[in-house]
Design a protein around this motif. Structure first.
Motif, PDB file in Angstrom:
ATOM      1  N   PRO A   1      46.175  24.822  27.561  1.00 30.69           N
ATOM      2  CA  PRO A   1      44.759  25.018  27.928  1.00 30.69           C
ATOM      3  C   PRO A   1      44.594  25.856  29.197  1.00 30.69           C
ATOM      4  O   PRO A   1      43.605  26.578  29.336  1.00 30.69           O
ATOM      5  CB  PRO A   1      44.240  23.590  28.137  1.00 30.69           C
ATOM      6  CG  PRO A   1      45.451  22.766  28.405  1.00 30.69           C
ATOM      7  CD  PRO A   1      46.552  23.397  27.609  1.00 30.69           C
ATOM      8  N   LEU A   2      45.565  25.777  30.100  1.00 31.54           N
ATOM      9  CA  LEU A   2      45.487  26.577  31.322  1.00 31.54           C
ATOM     10  C   LEU A   2      45.516  28.069  30.999  1.00 31.54           C
ATOM     11  O   LEU A   2      44.829  28.875  31.642  1.00 31.54           O
ATOM     12  CB  LEU A   2      46.641  26.224  32.268  1.00 31.54           C
ATOM     13  CG  LEU A   2      46.661  26.944  33.620  1.00 31.54           C
ATOM     14  CD1 LEU A   2      45.407  26.638  34.431  1.00 31.54           C
ATOM     15  CD2 LEU A   2      47.907  26.568  34.417  1.00 31.54           C
ATOM     16  N   SER A   3      46.266  28.443  29.979  1.00 29.86           N
ATOM     17  CA  SER A   3      46.369  29.856  29.606  1.00 29.86           C
ATOM     18  C   SER A   3      45.038  30.426  29.121  1.00 29.86           C
ATOM     19  O   SER A   3      44.845  31.639  29.110  1.00 29.86           O
ATOM     20  CB  SER A   3      47.436  30.044  28.519  1.00 29.86           C
ATOM     21  OG  SER A   3      47.003  29.487  27.279  1.00 29.86           O
ATOM     22  N   ARG A   4      44.116  29.547  28.728  1.00 37.20           N
ATOM     23  CA  ARG A   4      42.816  30.004  28.241  1.00 37.20           C
ATOM     24  C   ARG A   4      41.710  29.830  29.281  1.00 37.20           C
ATOM     25  O   ARG A   4      40.542  30.114  28.995  1.00 37.20           O
ATOM     26  CB  ARG A   4      42.447  29.222  26.963  1.00 37.20           C
ATOM     27  CG  ARG A   4      43.408  29.419  25.805  1.00 37.20           C
ATOM     28  CD  ARG A   4      42.862  28.807  24.524  1.00 37.20           C
ATOM     29  NE  ARG A   4      42.719  27.368  24.628  1.00 37.20           N
ATOM     30  CZ  ARG A   4      43.674  26.489  24.339  1.00 37.20           C
ATOM     31  NH1 ARG A   4      44.865  26.921  23.927  1.00 37.20           N
ATOM     32  NH2 ARG A   4      43.459  25.188  24.456  1.00 37.20           N
ATOM     33  N   ASN A   5      42.059  29.358  30.469  1.00 37.43           N
ATOM     34  CA  ASN A   5      41.062  29.160  31.519  1.00 37.43           C
ATOM     35  C   ASN A   5      40.495  30.518  31.952  1.00 37.43           C
ATOM     36  O   ASN A   5      41.254  31.421  32.305  1.00 37.43           O
ATOM     37  CB  ASN A   5      41.695  28.453  32.725  1.00 37.43           C
ATOM     38  CG  ASN A   5      40.665  28.031  33.761  1.00 37.43           C
ATOM     39  OD1 ASN A   5      39.917  28.846  34.288  1.00 37.43           O
ATOM     40  ND2 ASN A   5      40.649  26.749  34.069  1.00 37.43           N
ATOM     41  N   PRO A   6      39.177  30.686  31.925  1.00 39.82           N
ATOM     42  CA  PRO A   6      38.576  31.991  32.261  1.00 39.82           C
ATOM     43  C   PRO A   6      38.774  32.411  33.710  1.00 39.82           C
ATOM     44  O   PRO A   6      38.560  33.569  34.056  1.00 39.82           O
ATOM     45  CB  PRO A   6      37.090  31.782  31.956  1.00 39.82           C
ATOM     46  CG  PRO A   6      36.884  30.308  32.043  1.00 39.82           C
ATOM     47  CD  PRO A   6      38.155  29.694  31.561  1.00 39.82           C
ATOM     48  N   ASN A   7      39.219  31.484  34.571  1.00 42.81           N
ATOM     49  CA  ASN A   7      39.420  31.821  35.978  1.00 42.81           C
ATOM     50  C   ASN A   7      40.803  32.387  36.268  1.00 42.81           C
ATOM     51  O   ASN A   7      41.114  32.689  37.420  1.00 42.81           O
ATOM     52  CB  ASN A   7      39.182  30.586  36.859  1.00 42.81           C
ATOM     53  CG  ASN A   7      37.716  30.196  36.901  1.00 42.81           C
ATOM     54  OD1 ASN A   7      36.858  31.030  37.146  1.00 42.81           O
ATOM     55  ND2 ASN A   7      37.417  28.937  36.626  1.00 42.81           N
ATOM     56  N   LEU A   8      41.623  32.537  35.233  1.00 37.03           N
ATOM     57  CA  LEU A   8      42.935  33.168  35.398  1.00 37.03           C
ATOM     58  C   LEU A   8      42.786  34.682  35.451  1.00 37.03           C
ATOM     59  O   LEU A   8      42.046  35.271  34.672  1.00 37.03           O
ATOM     60  CB  LEU A   8      43.859  32.818  34.229  1.00 37.03           C
ATOM     61  CG  LEU A   8      44.599  31.474  34.233  1.00 37.03           C
ATOM     62  CD1 LEU A   8      45.371  31.345  32.935  1.00 37.03           C
ATOM     63  CD2 LEU A   8      45.544  31.352  35.407  1.00 37.03           C
ATOM     64  N   ALA A   9      43.516  35.324  36.361  1.00 34.24           N
ATOM     65  CA  ALA A   9      43.590  36.783  36.364  1.00 34.24           C
ATOM     66  C   ALA A   9      44.525  37.222  35.238  1.00 34.24           C
ATOM     67  O   ALA A   9      45.274  36.413  34.689  1.00 34.24           O
ATOM     68  CB  ALA A   9      44.103  37.274  37.714  1.00 34.24           C
ATOM     69  N   VAL A  10      44.490  38.503  34.916  1.00 32.12           N
ATOM     70  CA  VAL A  10      45.296  39.020  33.800  1.00 32.12           C
ATOM     71  C   VAL A  10      46.775  38.725  34.006  1.00 32.12           C
ATOM     72  O   VAL A  10      47.456  38.192  33.119  1.00 32.12           O
ATOM     73  CB  VAL A  10      45.075  40.539  33.640  1.00 32.12           C
ATOM     74  CG1 VAL A  10      46.066  41.112  32.636  1.00 32.12           C
ATOM     75  CG2 VAL A  10      43.653  40.817  33.171  1.00 32.12           C
ATOM     76  N   GLU A  11      47.292  39.019  35.194  1.00 28.43           N
ATOM     77  CA  GLU A  11      48.732  38.832  35.419  1.00 28.43           C
ATOM     78  C   GLU A  11      49.096  37.342  35.457  1.00 28.43           C
ATOM     79  O   GLU A  11      50.214  36.963  35.099  1.00 28.43           O
ATOM     80  CB  GLU A  11      49.179  39.510  36.709  1.00 28.43           C
ATOM     81  CG  GLU A  11      48.590  38.939  37.985  1.00 28.43           C
ATOM     82  CD  GLU A  11      49.152  39.645  39.199  1.00 28.43           C
ATOM     83  OE1 GLU A  11      49.611  38.931  40.100  1.00 28.43           O
ATOM     84  OE2 GLU A  11      49.154  40.879  39.255  1.00 28.43           O
ATOM     85  N   GLU A  12      48.133  36.510  35.851  1.00 28.23           N
ATOM     86  CA  GLU A  12      48.390  35.071  35.844  1.00 28.23           C
ATOM     87  C   GLU A  12      48.461  34.545  34.416  1.00 28.23           C
ATOM     88  O   GLU A  12      49.271  33.670  34.110  1.00 28.23           O
ATOM     89  CB  GLU A  12      47.298  34.353  36.636  1.00 28.23           C
ATOM     90  CG  GLU A  12      47.355  34.642  38.126  1.00 28.23           C
ATOM     91  CD  GLU A  12      46.119  34.150  38.872  1.00 28.23           C
ATOM     92  OE1 GLU A  12      46.211  33.992  40.102  1.00 28.23           O
ATOM     93  OE2 GLU A  12      45.074  33.927  38.227  1.00 28.23           O
ATOM     94  N   THR A  13      47.619  35.087  33.542  1.00 30.55           N
ATOM     95  CA  THR A  13      47.675  34.702  32.133  1.00 30.55           C
ATOM     96  C   THR A  13      49.028  35.061  31.536  1.00 30.55           C
ATOM     97  O   THR A  13      49.633  34.272  30.791  1.00 30.55           O
ATOM     98  CB  THR A  13      46.554  35.406  31.343  1.00 30.55           C
ATOM     99  OG1 THR A  13      45.291  35.073  31.919  1.00 30.55           O
ATOM    100  CG2 THR A  13      46.566  34.985  29.882  1.00 30.55           C
TER     101      THR A  13
END
Length: 409
Positions: A134-146
């Motif tokens: 679910p963290l991978s889909r969090n909208p507050n992640l930046a591109v490189e964090e995803t």
């Protein structure tokens, strides 16, 4: 002898003592006080006050409790909820084995940017696919964090996430168009923090103070029985100031009961309480990344940097700025700041509102008068709220535009 919590559950505590408990004023150990407060959050009469007390409870005392695996589960369950979590408590909560994975899954799904940062730094999260998914889909992640989270899911290491003290990845000058709204906000925030680093350091300890007052910040309680207002003699002895770390809790002493507001006002109270807990840097971050309601409050922050940061938000609309340009309860620096944004100065309503606002610095208004339409010049020339200089300038421009053939004076 039964504990205070057991007595409260058994309805064996008078109203005046319940009121003191909701304010965190009883002399009890920090763990017991927090457990009572968490229980009282469900109380119809004292719940709002208990929530406010918990939100302002001494940080070090709370950190010690939420990091302890032996702490009562109701306390951990309360502070791990997305709506209750405090950024500085996140590390201890996330690593606490008594906090279940299901709670962390919910946090990973709905968590703010602060939650994302804490989870990316957690060894427990990196090893738990149930939380990473679910963290991978969090909208507050930046591109490189995803990309990093997906690498962890596949069992590989990619690179250290982020590259700045704030934990926000650097964004090159040519990448803004490819950023989504969240990333654009982070890029704007990073640039603002770098530009104003010295000022942010100097203003670090300045508390939130809303220009024009903080109506709505006071706690709103249901009607309290008369017994709560006239404490019994033995109850007065029990309501001793708390000692130790938990005593610092407390914002409640500054809060005065008011009449119950309507529902929209109650929502505003909640936002004000959230903002009041933040330091200057936290308020700057919220100004750029927050909601419309949060921006409307932070625009009136008495700290200039916070108010100016709102103008950097990629989510702020022209309609919001039109209203700000007409407000008299904002800093002059904010009204001047609006004119520094080319986007806003293309909006005629914003420009007109600034010239009609007596709060606008006179040199700013003088530079804008010449751009007004004839009818607005006429209205401005008769506006007794603005300075005489601006009225005379508007009248002169009105005559010139209304009768071009009349010649130039």
């Amino acid at each position: 002898m039964p504990t205070m919590l057991e007595m409260i559950k058994a309805s064996a505590v008078p109203a005046n003592l319940m009121n003191a408990a909701a304010h965190g004023s009883l002399s009890m150990p920090a763990v017991e006080t927090l457990e009572v407060l968490v229980y009282l959050t469900q109380n119809k009469v004292f719940g709002k006050q208990a929530k406010l007390t918990l939100a302002g409870w001494d940080l070090e005392a709370t950190q010690a409790v939420v990091s302890d695996p032996n702490s009562p589960h109701p306390i951990l369950d309360y502070f791990i909820l997305p709506q209750n979590v405090r950024p500085k408590l996140l590390a201890g909560l996330i690593e606490n084995p008594s906090v279940g994975e299901d709670a962390l899954v919910l946090l990973a799904t709905e968590g703010s940017r602060d939650v994302v940062r804490a989870m990316l730094a957690s060894a427990r999260v990196r090893a738990a696919h149930k939380i990473l998914e679910p963290l991978s889909r969090n909208p507050n992640l930046a591109v490189e964090e995803t990309e990093q989270v997906r690498a962890w899911l596949s069992g590989t290491e990619l690179r250290v996430v982020g590259g700045t003290e704030s934990g926000i990845a650097d964004c090159g000058e040519g990448t803004a168009e490819s950023l989504d709204e969240s990333e654009e906000a982070m890029a704007a925030l990073t640039a603002f923090e770098r530009e104003h680093a010295a000022e942010l350091a100097a203003e670090a300890g300045k508390p939130f103070q809303m220009i024009g007052g903080t109506y709505g910040l006071e706690i709103v309680e249901e009607a309290v029985p008369e017994a709560a207002r006239e404490p019994e003699p033995w109850g007065q002895q029990a309501i001793a100031p708390a000692s130790g770390a938990g005593a610092a809790a407390v914002a409640p002493g500054k809060v005065t009961p008011k009449a119950k507001p309507k529902s929209p006002e109650a929502e505003r109270v909640s936002v004000l309480q959230k903002i009041a807990k933040l330091d200057v840097k936290g308020r700057v971050q919220l100004a750029v990344r927050g909601s419309k309601e949060e921006r409307s409050i932070l625009l009136r922050d008495g700290t200039k940097l916070v108010a100016l940061a709102v103008l950097q938000s990629p989510k702020i609309s022209d309609g919001e700025v039109e209203k700000v340009a007409a407000q008299k309860n904002v800093l002059e620096a904010l009204l001047r700041g609006i004119t520094m944004h080319r986007r806003f100065m293309k909006n005629y309503v914003i420009m007109r509102n600034l010239t009609s606002n007596p709060r606008t610095p006179i040199d700013v208004s003088m530079g804008l008068v010449k751009n007004l339409m004839v009818q607005d010049l006429k209205n401005l020339s008769g506006n007794k709220d603005v300075s005489e200089t601006i009225r005379k300038m508007a009248l002169r421009a009105f005559k010139q535009k209304a009768d071009p053939s009349g010649g130039k004076s």
